[in-house]
Design an enzyme around this catalytic site. Structure first.
Site, mmCIF file in Angstrom:
data_model
loop_
_atom_site.group_PDB
_atom_site.id
_atom_site.type_symbol
_atom_site.label_atom_id
_atom_site.label_comp_id
_atom_site.label_asym_id
_atom_site.label_seq_id
_atom_site.Cartn_x
_atom_site.Cartn_y
_atom_site.Cartn_z
ATOM 1 N N ASN A 1 0.711 -1.226 0.020
ATOM 2 C CA ASN A 1 -0.214 -0.097 0.049
ATOM 3 C C ASN A 1 0.764 1.316 0.260
ATOM 4 O O ASN A 1 0.458 2.407 -0.869
ATOM 5 C CB ASN A 1 -0.850 0.217 1.238
ATOM 6 C CG ASN A 1 -2.218 -0.635 1.066
ATOM 7 O OD1 ASN A 1 -2.751 -0.478 0.188
ATOM 8 N ND2 ASN A 1 -2.529 -1.525 1.719
ATOM 9 N N THR B 1 2.940 -8.363 -1.492
ATOM 10 C CA THR B 1 2.727 -8.223 -0.025
ATOM 11 C C THR B 1 2.177 -9.702 0.564
ATOM 12 O O THR B 1 1.143 -9.954 -0.045
ATOM 13 C CB THR B 1 1.890 -7.091 0.446
ATOM 14 O OG1 THR B 1 1.442 -7.424 2.052
ATOM 15 C CG2 THR B 1 0.499 -6.948 -0.284
ATOM 16 N N VAL B 2 2.812 -10.130 1.447
ATOM 17 C CA VAL B 2 2.289 -11.458 2.017
ATOM 18 C C VAL B 2 0.963 -10.986 2.635
ATOM 19 O O VAL B 2 0.068 -11.895 2.659
ATOM 20 C CB VAL B 2 3.293 -12.206 3.107
ATOM 21 C CG1 VAL B 2 4.509 -12.409 2.518
ATOM 22 C CG2 VAL B 2 3.397 -11.192 4.266
ATOM 23 N N ASP B 3 0.860 -9.920 3.048
ATOM 24 C CA ASP B 3 -0.602 -9.425 3.911
ATOM 25 C C ASP B 3 -1.914 -9.433 2.865
ATOM 26 O O ASP B 3 -2.900 -9.558 3.461
ATOM 27 C CB ASP B 3 -0.482 -8.021 4.320
ATOM 28 C CG ASP B 3 0.602 -7.861 5.391
ATOM 29 O OD1 ASP B 3 0.748 -8.969 6.085
ATOM 30 O OD2 ASP B 3 1.224 -6.732 5.449
ATOM 31 N N ARG C 1 -1.075 -8.597 11.023
ATOM 32 C CA ARG C 1 -1.376 -7.948 12.220
ATOM 33 C C ARG C 1 -2.779 -7.363 11.955
ATOM 34 O O ARG C 1 -3.487 -7.109 13.077
ATOM 35 C CB ARG C 1 -0.561 -6.579 12.158
ATOM 36 C CG ARG C 1 1.036 -6.927 12.613
ATOM 37 C CD ARG C 1 1.703 -5.971 12.165
ATOM 38 N NE ARG C 1 3.286 -6.479 12.344
ATOM 39 C CZ ARG C 1 4.281 -5.887 13.403
ATOM 40 N NH1 ARG C 1 3.656 -5.053 14.021
ATOM 41 N NH2 ARG C 1 5.176 -6.360 13.492
ATOM 42 N N TYR D 1 9.891 -14.927 10.004
ATOM 43 C CA TYR D 1 10.326 -14.923 8.638
ATOM 44 C C TYR D 1 10.513 -16.196 7.865
ATOM 45 O O TYR D 1 10.545 -16.158 6.719
ATOM 46 C CB TYR D 1 11.999 -14.188 8.842
ATOM 47 C CG TYR D 1 11.808 -12.704 8.942
ATOM 48 C CD1 TYR D 1 10.959 -12.179 9.131
ATOM 49 C CD2 TYR D 1 13.218 -12.168 9.160
ATOM 50 C CE1 TYR D 1 10.879 -10.714 9.277
ATOM 51 C CE2 TYR D 1 13.194 -10.574 9.125
ATOM 52 C CZ TYR D 1 12.225 -10.005 9.217
ATOM 53 O OH TYR D 1 12.235 -8.565 9.448
ATOM 54 N N LEU D 2 10.517 -17.341 8.638
ATOM 55 C CA LEU D 2 10.493 -18.541 7.838
ATOM 56 C C LEU D 2 9.375 -18.884 6.773
ATOM 57 O O LEU D 2 9.720 -19.033 5.692
ATOM 58 C CB LEU D 2 10.452 -19.801 8.788
ATOM 59 C CG LEU D 2 11.624 -19.903 9.887
ATOM 60 C CD1 LEU D 2 11.555 -21.394 10.442
ATOM 61 C CD2 LEU D 2 12.945 -19.555 9.236
ATOM 62 N N ARG E 1 7.492 -16.351 5.290
ATOM 63 C CA ARG E 1 7.894 -15.489 3.929
ATOM 64 C C ARG E 1 8.922 -15.515 3.069
ATOM 65 O O ARG E 1 9.026 -15.055 2.049
ATOM 66 C CB ARG E 1 7.413 -14.012 4.453
ATOM 67 C CG ARG E 1 8.493 -13.381 4.898
ATOM 68 C CD ARG E 1 8.221 -11.648 5.345
ATOM 69 N NE ARG E 1 9.613 -11.157 5.592
ATOM 70 C CZ ARG E 1 9.646 -9.889 6.160
ATOM 71 N NH1 ARG E 1 8.514 -9.297 6.487
ATOM 72 N NH2 ARG E 1 10.781 -9.392 6.127
#
EC number: 2.7.1.90
Lengths: 419, 419
Positions: A114, A142-144, A192, A297-298, A300
């Site tokens: 974003n 984005t992983v989000d 989040r 982190y693993l 992503r």
């Protein structure tokens, strides 16, 4: 028109496939030497542009660029650095244009979420205003999975595949041990504000009783009583219970559950730890032995288990960004458009940056089951294709063989600039 | 001699490849119907024998047994249940023999670690004494890699491959982010007493400066000052620092570091959390932002990334156990004998259970570098072949397609027995 150089930057948290986008983008640019000169990458993202620390990707071989497709992380470095409004940070925007001008850059490709789309949009505005037009194209990452106007965001499908695989595998383990030992397994995953990654864990349970048994979404206020009742029910019915919990799990007042637990001793608020908080709650109230894992982190970075769909989309979006730019489409983001669910069919599209900047796509309410603890069929239909297919990296000496580029700097032409 | 039935049990913490051993053992037994009738498996390990809860593996198809080779966890269930000395638990040993007698069991295969080899040895003794001879063969299994008389233990090579891959991947991630964000990444791995798994992380760093930068072994008392100095050195030299830490890391007095941190708030001593303790120490003393991951069960269940060498050895040891039994070799454990390092060559051997029971193989001091923070070349030479090769499971709908057996119970013939 003479060929102009291009500037490419990676932004924000990196993923298992952001380099697949870089790969597609650089490969496609190399196919159009009449229109695009060199592709310069920002070292450590947009900071590289501000500090005129540009990487000359033309000095990398075709073979090494091809290897980006299977290498996780950000090959040129990324950063968490948000340019604020044009008023507040005018000097920075002007500096960007100055650097672009000095290096004959006519195309700006910004690969991020974003905030990055917001920046790309602003750059397109100010460039126009300053009389040095730059074609600005956003490339989603984005992983989000929270960008609007695209079926999904590159990076997400691979995290989804990783977490669903991981909780399935851990479920087989716990099921074996439950009679005399561990009965509870909790996996804490990223997310989040949106529960997309937590939802993806749910893909592992195709049938009732299969792990994960419970999903805890940031969208659903945590109710300890109802949660414990459900855990106990699972243990009594299946002998064990597996839980996937989002780092952003909060209570009804919006307070993060992670902050109610082990973190207090240190007095810091960094997320990570809600998995242990809910696991320990189970132990305290129900007495069941637990194990918990924090993927961090693993999840992503796990290129070894990336989704082929995700890799292909990431690559295609890089290619598309170049073609959009060559068509003169300014201030747009390349997108994925879903044509069919099963079999999954998609095509590349584009959407105006102005409609994407700072708009967050939330999980749909109809994707969460009525009891709030799992996903619906509609959610499965959406998520399923995103994790499909495997494209493992090459292995050398038993480990994935990833590339580190030479990343040679372009000689500077300007004065230093303090950021 | 008429064919006798066999009893097989899985013991202790399960692994990504213990079912590959079960697969090899059942397949080989089926090739000798003249000598071995049915293979019964203990439901939830040795508890299944004590409670006469036997699973009839002959009711599973050849295809499903073959699928065990790629399925993690314990297909028949496992348990943490140690039979004590013959004097203390005489009734239990007698019960085992009684169950064996009732079901015409002449072979006992026990698939586990140190404790299991001790149990198998004791059963061989009491069976002899009670005039119902049973051929007892141990089959090694433990991610801890701490059984003597074998080059390695099935399960370890796959954990080793998983943790080395994971810290390499996370290293690529952190390297991308380090300039403006996370500079420290800590991965906590299994290993209460021996640092084999931590050592395996070291395989990811082939060259100086590559992650992981620091390994924290349970064998090396934790010295915060020296550790912090080394972390700071890495950040200054490479821009970031990655650390792999064993759950069993202790201070000079032998106190677990995990217990000095976040655990106190709950007053419990379950391991898991040392990763955060050392990461937070770095934040407090050096001010660097960190991320940490706790692999927990993910590491030992990760069949999707298992080592082909490990899978093959696990399978071969299952096959070998049957052949040892058919040769009448009683009270032995099947072993792996290393013939050459590179290329790795190995063969199956055997060793007396009496020499294995309760003997723990520690990390060799010469495997840890002089500064205590990494592995030596000798260690690499030992570890390298154990992680080599890939044999991914089949995937269905984007996820590993694992088998759940029918696990049909053998009708009981005896009175109930309280354990």
């Amino acid at each position: 028109m003479a060929a102009k150089n291009a500037f490419y930057a990676q932004s924000g948290g990196v993923t298992a496939v952001i380099n697949s986008t870089a790969c597609g983008l650089i490969q496609e640019a190399r196919r159009h030497p009449d229109q695009i000169g060199k592709v310069y990458a920002g070292r450590d993202g947009i900071i590289g542009a501000l500090t005129e620390d540009l990487i000359d990707t033309s000095l990398e071989t075709d073979e090494d660029i091809a290897r980006l497709r299977h290498t996780p992380g950000g090959a040129f470095g990324s950063c968490r650095y948000k340019l604020k409004s044009l008023e507040q940070h005018k000097a920075q925007y002007e500096r960007l244009i100055e650097v672009f001008k000095a290096h004959d850059i006519g195309y700006f490709f910004y690969n991020g979420g974003n905030d990055s789309m917001d920046t790309a949009w602003k750059v397109s505005q100010i460039a126009e205003k300053m009389g040095y037009p730059v074609v600005c194209v956003g490339v989603p990452k984005t992983v989000d999975n929270d960008l609007p106007h695209t079926d999904c965001c590159p990076g997400f499908g691979s995290v989804a595949k990783y977490v669903a695989t991981s909780i399935r595998e851990a479920g087989y383990d716990v099921a074996s041990m439950a009679r005399t030992s561990t009965k509870i397994f909790v996996l804490e995953v990223m997310g989040r504000h949106a529960g997309w990654i937590t939802a993806a864990c749910g893909l592992a349970s195709g049938n009732a009783g299969e792990p994960p048994h419970i999903l805890l979404f940031p969208e659903v206020p945590f109710d300890p009583e109802r949660f414990l009742a459900r855990v106990d029910e699972c243990v009594k019915q299946y002998g064990y219970c597996t839980v996937a919990v989002s780092e952003g799990l909060s209570d009804a007042a919006g307070k993060l559950i992670a902050e109610s637990g082990t973190k207090d001793a240190f007095g810091h608020s960094q997320l990570g730890g809600v998995g242990q908080v809910v696991a320990q709650l189970i132990k305290d109230k129900l007495g069941y032995k637990y194990h918990w894992a924090l993927a961090d982190y693993l999840q992503r970075a796990a290129r070894h288990l990336a989704s082929k769909t995700d890799i292909e989309q990431a690559h295609a979006l890089g290619v598309a960004a170049v073609n959009l730019a060559l068509q003169g489409k300014n201030a747009v983001m390349a997108t994925v458009e879903r044509l069919a669910d099963r079999p999954y069919r998609w095509q590349i599209g584009d959407a105006p940056l102005a409609e994407i900047a700072n708009v967050e796509r939330k999980m749909l309410p109809e994707f969460i089951s009525a009891d709030g603890f799992h996903i619906t069929e509609a959610c499965r239909t959406y998520l399923q294709p995103l994790i499909e297919g495997e494209e493992p990296p090459p292995y050398r000496n038993g480990l994935p063989d990833y590339i580190r580029l030479k990343n040679i700097a372009v000689p500077k032409k300007l004065e230093a600039f303090a950021i």
